[in-house]
Design an enzyme around this catalytic site. Structure first.
Site, PDB file in Angstrom:
ATOM      1  N   TRP A 251       0.820  -1.215   0.000  1.00  0.00           N
ATOM      2  CA  TRP A 251       0.000   0.000   0.000  1.00  0.00           C
ATOM      3  C   TRP A 251       0.852   1.262   0.000  1.00  0.00           C
ATOM      4  CZ3 TRP A 251      -4.292  -0.915  -2.007  1.00  0.00           C
ATOM      5  CH2 TRP A 251      -4.930  -2.137  -1.792  1.00  0.00           C
TER       6      TRP A 251
ATOM      7  N   ASP B  46      -1.383   6.870   6.264  1.00  0.00           N
ATOM      8  CA  ASP B  46      -2.499   5.982   5.949  1.00  0.00           C
ATOM      9  C   ASP B  46      -2.678   5.043   7.136  1.00  0.00           C
ATOM     10  OD1 ASP B  46      -4.246   4.067   5.034  1.00  0.00           O
ATOM     11  OD2 ASP B  46      -3.119   3.574   3.216  1.00  0.00           O
TER      12      ASP B  46
ATOM     13  N   LYS C 115     -12.112  -1.637   7.882  1.00  0.00           N
ATOM     14  CA  LYS C 115     -11.304  -2.588   8.629  1.00  0.00           C
ATOM     15  C   LYS C 115     -11.517  -2.421  10.132  1.00  0.00           C
ATOM     16  CE  LYS C 115      -7.938  -2.210   4.896  1.00  0.00           C
ATOM     17  NZ  LYS C 115      -8.177  -3.485   4.212  1.00  0.00           N
TER      18      LYS C 115
END
Length: 361
Positions: free
Chosen positions: A102, A172, A196
């Site tokens: 990511w 992030d 999540k």
């Protein structure tokens, strides 16, 4: 109905109490004569939902008043592009620390807009560790420094906030937000997809220091401007109201359960249980991440014999343990044990893993 323990990396398991409340309120919400998904986002009923959600998230994460909170559609990947458009001049340098898949994705999104400089990169080591802070080559002229707090695929997590006094720190936090207490004031901007740790897929939380909103950034449509979304209270366009409402229910559930401090304790216990069975298996299971960088949220692991993978997954599902297949980038297995995963779920997984080893070791 028999609900399994869902170890999916995202969309991930939600608290059963939240799902039951949403189920009960689905046809008619709070005497409004209609579902929450049918009423206007600009009506007083939903505005109250939105304001409560923001207030609860501020309480949950101790977000200071000089930070704005946004609830936006588009996912974390969209935010990766927007932060460059909003906070960097055309072609300006922006520093990126890459510790997994990511982190690489974040750079891909900003390359058209900034001089994306990889100042630290764990790829040579297979993304099994975090490059030491002393080796980072930070730029003196960077618009911001970006890192991924927890890598969902590779199972690498920062344990602590890196010190970068050269530029605002952007992060992030999609897969570890609200997993432990966090000093928000150390950051210029935090963003996280909710699917999540905070709620359902379809809504993204952005927490941004207000003074940064004065940056000119780059030419862009108004819909891509954070400052405009703040002025519009996250309703510059029609927001994902159902997702926002569900996230708000999760916030209330977390506060009632004891808040972030309590979930930090639970997450430590859950991850310790899982890593203990892996490390104590004599090589039957293995996790390849450096111990100091192991994620508490996403635990990738491998069986000593890959030919057993399909059998493991089949028997785990029969035991009520689902979504354990590893990401295609790595293969193997992965157990995602976010805030909503009860300790009983991890206990059931650990018991199954021990039994599977005894039968197949």
């Amino acid at each position: 109905m028999s609900r399994a323990y869902n170890f999916s990396a995202g969309p991930a398991t939600l608290p059963e109490a939240v799902l039951r409340q949403a189920q009960a309120e689905m046809l008619e919400w709070n005497g409004a004569g209609a579902s929450i998904v049918e009423i206007s986002h600009r009506g007083p009923e939903f505005i109250q939902v939105a304001r409560e959600a923001e207030a609860d998230l501020r309480t949950l994460m101790s977000i200071p008043d000089d930070y704005a909170v946004l609830f936006l559609a588009g996912g974390a990947t969209v935010q990766q592009a927007l932060i460059a458009l909003n906070f960097a001049n055309p072609g300006q340098a922006a520093d990126y620390v890459v510790t997994g898949h990511w982190g690489k994705t974040a750079i891909k999104q900003v390359k058209p807009y900034v001089d994306a400089r990889i100042v630290a990169n764990g790829e040579a080591g297979g993304f099994r560790d975090i490059p030491p802070r002393g080796a980072w080559q930070l730029s003196a002229d960077a618009a911001y420094v970006h890192y991924t707090a927890n890598e969902t695929i590779h199972g690498v997590e920062f344990r602590g906030i890196p010190d970068v006094d050269t530029a605002p720190l952007f992060a992030d936090f999609s897969s570890s937000i609200a997993a432990e207490p966090l000093d928000v004031s150390r950051f210029g901007l935090i963003y996280a997809g909710a699917q999540k740790n905070l709620g359902p897929v379809g809504v993204t939380v952005v927490i941004v220091r207000r003074d940064l909103l004065e940056r000119a950034g780059q030419p862009r449509a108004d819909i891509f401007t954070y400052r405009s979304h703040v002025q519009g209270e996250s309703m510059l366009n029609t927001p994902p109201t159902w997702n926002w409402y569900l996230a708000g229910l999760v916030f209330k559930w977390m506060l009632a359960e004891g808040g972030v401090t309590e979930f930090s304790r639970r997450n430590a216990r859950k991850s310790a249980m899982l890593y203990d069975v892996i490390d104590g298996s004599g090589g039957f299971y293995r996790n390849e991440v450096a111990p100091d960088a192991r994620s508490r949220m996403n635990v990738p692991f491998f069986l000593h014999e890959p030919a057993l993978d399909a059998t493991f997954l089949k028997q785990a599902a029969e035991a009520g343990l689902i979504a354990l297949k590893g990401h295609r980038v790595l293969g193997g297995m992965r157990a995602s044990i976010y805030n909503a995963m009860p300790e009983a779920g991890v206990q059931a997984l650990v018991a199954f893993m021990r039994d599977f080893q005894q039968r197949n070791g």
